[in-house]
Design a protein around this motif. Structure first.
Motif, PDB file in Angstrom:
ATOM      1  N   LEU A  90     104.385  72.349   9.344  1.00  0.00           N
ATOM      2  CA  LEU A  90     103.344  72.146  10.352  1.00  0.00           C
ATOM      3  C   LEU A  90     102.057  72.884   9.992  1.00  0.00           C
ATOM      4  O   LEU A  90     100.957  72.417  10.315  1.00  0.00           O
ATOM      5  N   ALA A  91     102.196  74.014   9.315  1.00  0.00           N
ATOM      6  CA  ALA A  91     101.026  74.811   8.912  1.00  0.00           C
ATOM      7  C   ALA A  91     100.369  74.258   7.646  1.00  0.00           C
ATOM      8  O   ALA A  91      99.361  74.801   7.191  1.00  0.00           O
ATOM      9  N   GLY A  92     100.956  73.199   7.077  1.00  0.00           N
ATOM     10  CA  GLY A  92     100.374  72.597   5.885  1.00  0.00           C
ATOM     11  C   GLY A  92     100.718  73.307   4.593  1.00  0.00           C
ATOM     12  O   GLY A  92     100.097  73.052   3.558  1.00  0.00           O
ATOM     13  N   GLU A  93     101.721  74.181   4.640  1.00  0.00           N
ATOM     14  CA  GLU A  93     102.127  74.903   3.434  1.00  0.00           C
ATOM     15  C   GLU A  93     102.903  73.968   2.506  1.00  0.00           C
ATOM     16  O   GLU A  93     103.507  73.000   2.956  1.00  0.00           O
ATOM     17  N   PRO A  94     102.906  74.253   1.208  1.00  0.00           N
ATOM     18  CA  PRO A  94     103.683  73.417   0.282  1.00  0.00           C
ATOM     19  C   PRO A  94     105.180  73.640   0.470  1.00  0.00           C
ATOM     20  O   PRO A  94     105.609  74.709   0.908  1.00  0.00           O
ATOM     21  N   GLN A  95     105.935  72.637   0.122  1.00  0.00           N
ATOM     22  CA  GLN A  95     107.385  72.736   0.218  1.00  0.00           C
ATOM     23  C   GLN A  95     107.901  73.750  -0.812  1.00  0.00           C
ATOM     24  O   GLN A  95     107.567  73.636  -1.997  1.00  0.00           O
ATOM     25  N   PRO A  96     108.700  74.721  -0.381  1.00  0.00           N
ATOM     26  CA  PRO A  96     109.266  75.678  -1.337  1.00  0.00           C
ATOM     27  C   PRO A  96     110.166  74.967  -2.353  1.00  0.00           C
ATOM     28  O   PRO A  96     110.868  74.002  -2.014  1.00  0.00           O
ATOM     29  N   THR A 116     107.274  61.322  14.894  1.00  0.00           N
ATOM     30  CA  THR A 116     107.024  62.655  15.441  1.00  0.00           C
ATOM     31  C   THR A 116     106.730  63.598  14.277  1.00  0.00           C
ATOM     32  O   THR A 116     107.042  63.292  13.117  1.00  0.00           O
ATOM     33  N   ASP A 117     106.163  64.748  14.586  1.00  0.00           N
ATOM     34  CA  ASP A 117     105.947  65.744  13.538  1.00  0.00           C
ATOM     35  C   ASP A 117     107.271  66.091  12.859  1.00  0.00           C
ATOM     36  O   ASP A 117     107.336  66.242  11.637  1.00  0.00           O
ATOM     37  N   TYR A 118     108.330  66.211  13.655  1.00  0.00           N
ATOM     38  CA  TYR A 118     109.607  66.573  13.070  1.00  0.00           C
ATOM     39  C   TYR A 118     110.098  65.492  12.106  1.00  0.00           C
ATOM     40  O   TYR A 118     110.606  65.801  11.025  1.00  0.00           O
ATOM     41  N   LEU A 119     109.967  64.222  12.472  1.00  0.00           N
ATOM     42  CA  LEU A 119     110.417  63.169  11.566  1.00  0.00           C
ATOM     43  C   LEU A 119     109.593  63.147  10.284  1.00  0.00           C
ATOM     44  O   LEU A 119     110.134  62.913   9.205  1.00  0.00           O
ATOM     45  N   TRP A 123     110.102  66.044   3.653  1.00  0.00           N
ATOM     46  CA  TRP A 123     110.645  67.191   2.927  1.00  0.00           C
ATOM     47  C   TRP A 123     112.145  67.032   2.705  1.00  0.00           C
ATOM     48  O   TRP A 123     112.632  67.177   1.595  1.00  0.00           O
ATOM     49  N   GLY A 124     112.882  66.756   3.766  1.00  0.00           N
ATOM     50  CA  GLY A 124     114.341  66.743   3.676  1.00  0.00           C
ATOM     51  C   GLY A 124     114.906  65.576   2.891  1.00  0.00           C
ATOM     52  O   GLY A 124     115.614  65.773   1.900  1.00  0.00           O
ATOM     53  N   TYR A 125     114.603  64.371   3.315  1.00  0.00           N
ATOM     54  CA  TYR A 125     115.194  63.211   2.655  1.00  0.00           C
ATOM     55  C   TYR A 125     114.785  63.153   1.194  1.00  0.00           C
ATOM     56  O   TYR A 125     115.612  62.926   0.308  1.00  0.00           O
ATOM     57  N   ARG A 126     113.520  63.336   0.948  1.00  0.00           N
ATOM     58  CA  ARG A 126     113.040  63.233  -0.433  1.00  0.00           C
ATOM     59  C   ARG A 126     113.694  64.281  -1.319  1.00  0.00           C
ATOM     60  O   ARG A 126     114.015  64.012  -2.475  1.00  0.00           O
ATOM     61  N   ARG A 127     113.927  65.486  -0.818  1.00  0.00           N
ATOM     62  CA  ARG A 127     114.603  66.532  -1.599  1.00  0.00           C
ATOM     63  C   ARG A 127     116.090  66.215  -1.743  1.00  0.00           C
ATOM     64  O   ARG A 127     116.672  66.356  -2.816  1.00  0.00           O
ATOM     65  N   ASN A 128     116.720  65.791  -0.653  1.00  0.00           N
ATOM     66  CA  ASN A 128     118.166  65.535  -0.687  1.00  0.00           C
ATOM     67  C   ASN A 128     118.526  64.389  -1.630  1.00  0.00           C
ATOM     68  O   ASN A 128     119.636  64.350  -2.167  1.00  0.00           O
ATOM     69  N   MET A 129     117.603  63.477  -1.841  1.00  0.00           N
ATOM     70  CA  MET A 129     117.855  62.380  -2.772  1.00  0.00           C
ATOM     71  C   MET A 129     118.144  62.908  -4.171  1.00  0.00           C
ATOM     72  O   MET A 129     118.903  62.289  -4.918  1.00  0.00           O
ATOM     73  N   SER A 130     117.586  64.067  -4.522  1.00  0.00           N
ATOM     74  CA  SER A 130     117.834  64.640  -5.847  1.00  0.00           C
ATOM     75  C   SER A 130     119.288  65.067  -6.012  1.00  0.00           C
ATOM     76  O   SER A 130     119.756  65.234  -7.131  1.00  0.00           O
ATOM     77  N   GLY A 131     120.012  65.220  -4.906  1.00  0.00           N
ATOM     78  CA  GLY A 131     121.435  65.529  -4.947  1.00  0.00           C
ATOM     79  C   GLY A 131     122.313  64.289  -4.849  1.00  0.00           C
ATOM     80  O   GLY A 131     123.533  64.395  -4.836  1.00  0.00           O
ATOM     81  N   GLY A 132     121.681  63.123  -4.760  1.00  0.00           N
ATOM     82  CA  GLY A 132     122.433  61.876  -4.728  1.00  0.00           C
ATOM     83  C   GLY A 132     122.651  61.273  -3.354  1.00  0.00           C
ATOM     84  O   GLY A 132     123.283  60.227  -3.229  1.00  0.00           O
ATOM     85  N   GLU A 133     122.137  61.925  -2.308  1.00  0.00           N
ATOM     86  CA  GLU A 133     122.293  61.348  -0.972  1.00  0.00           C
ATOM     87  C   GLU A 133     121.417  60.109  -0.840  1.00  0.00           C
ATOM     88  O   GLU A 133     120.303  60.070  -1.341  1.00  0.00           O
TER      89      GLU A 133
END
Length: 174
Positions: free
Chosen positions: A41-47, A79-82, A88-98
């Protein structure tokens, strides 16, 4: 809050072929990753290590030929959460094969009205995920095995109306 001696963790540890998740909420911000959500929400980059533990678990399953996939029922505008979860979540989790699918109800009614969030393992075991109105996870309820066929039908209906996340995101993501 389980109805059997098996827990959600046990089901993850013992599934043989596939784990399916249905997500129905627009906001899970009370359920974890709160600091990451605030950073988003603060616009920080994804760790770089965001979701690292889950991605490792996913990779352990998918490298053994198991399938982990989910459908999220949602409508636009996001929504902001989605935006956080998908970006962040889906795009990262795809790297694990989800694998991810979106059932967009912006222009059509949901075919799964009043169906709760759940995990379905090997079409045999179901854990319903319980949340409060603010998206805080309250616990899971492992249902009796005879309920699995009902939830397999929900999974099949969700997949029949969903589209792959990457195609949906390319058109509707931010």
């Amino acid at each position: 809050m389980t109805t059997s001696s098996r827990s959600l963790g046990d089901l993850f540890d013992t599934f043989r072929c596939e784990a399916f998740r249905l997500e129905t909420l627009d906001d899970y911000s009370g359920s974890g990753n709160v600091a990451a959500y605030k950073a988003f929400l603060a616009g920080e980059p994804q760790p770089e290590d965001y979701n690292a533990h889950w991605v490792e678990e996913l990779r352990a399953h998918t490298e053994r030929g198991k399938r982990v996939y989910r459908v999220h029922i949602l409508s636009r505008p996001l929504t902001d959460y989605l935006r956080f979860e998908l970006g962040w979540g889906y795009r990262r989790n795809m790297s694990g094969g989800e694998e991810f699918f979106i059932l967009d109800t912006t222009e059509n009614p949901s075919p799964l009205e009043h169906v709760p969030d759940f995990w379905l393992f090997d079409s045999e075991s179901v854990a319903v995920m319980n949340y409060d109105s603010a998206g805080k996870f309250l616990g899971s309820e492992v249902l009796p095995p005879e309920r699995a066929a009902e939830f397999a039908r929900y999974r099949d209906a969700a997949l029949a109306h969903a589209e792959p996340f990457t195609a949906w995101w390319a058109e509707h993501g931010t």
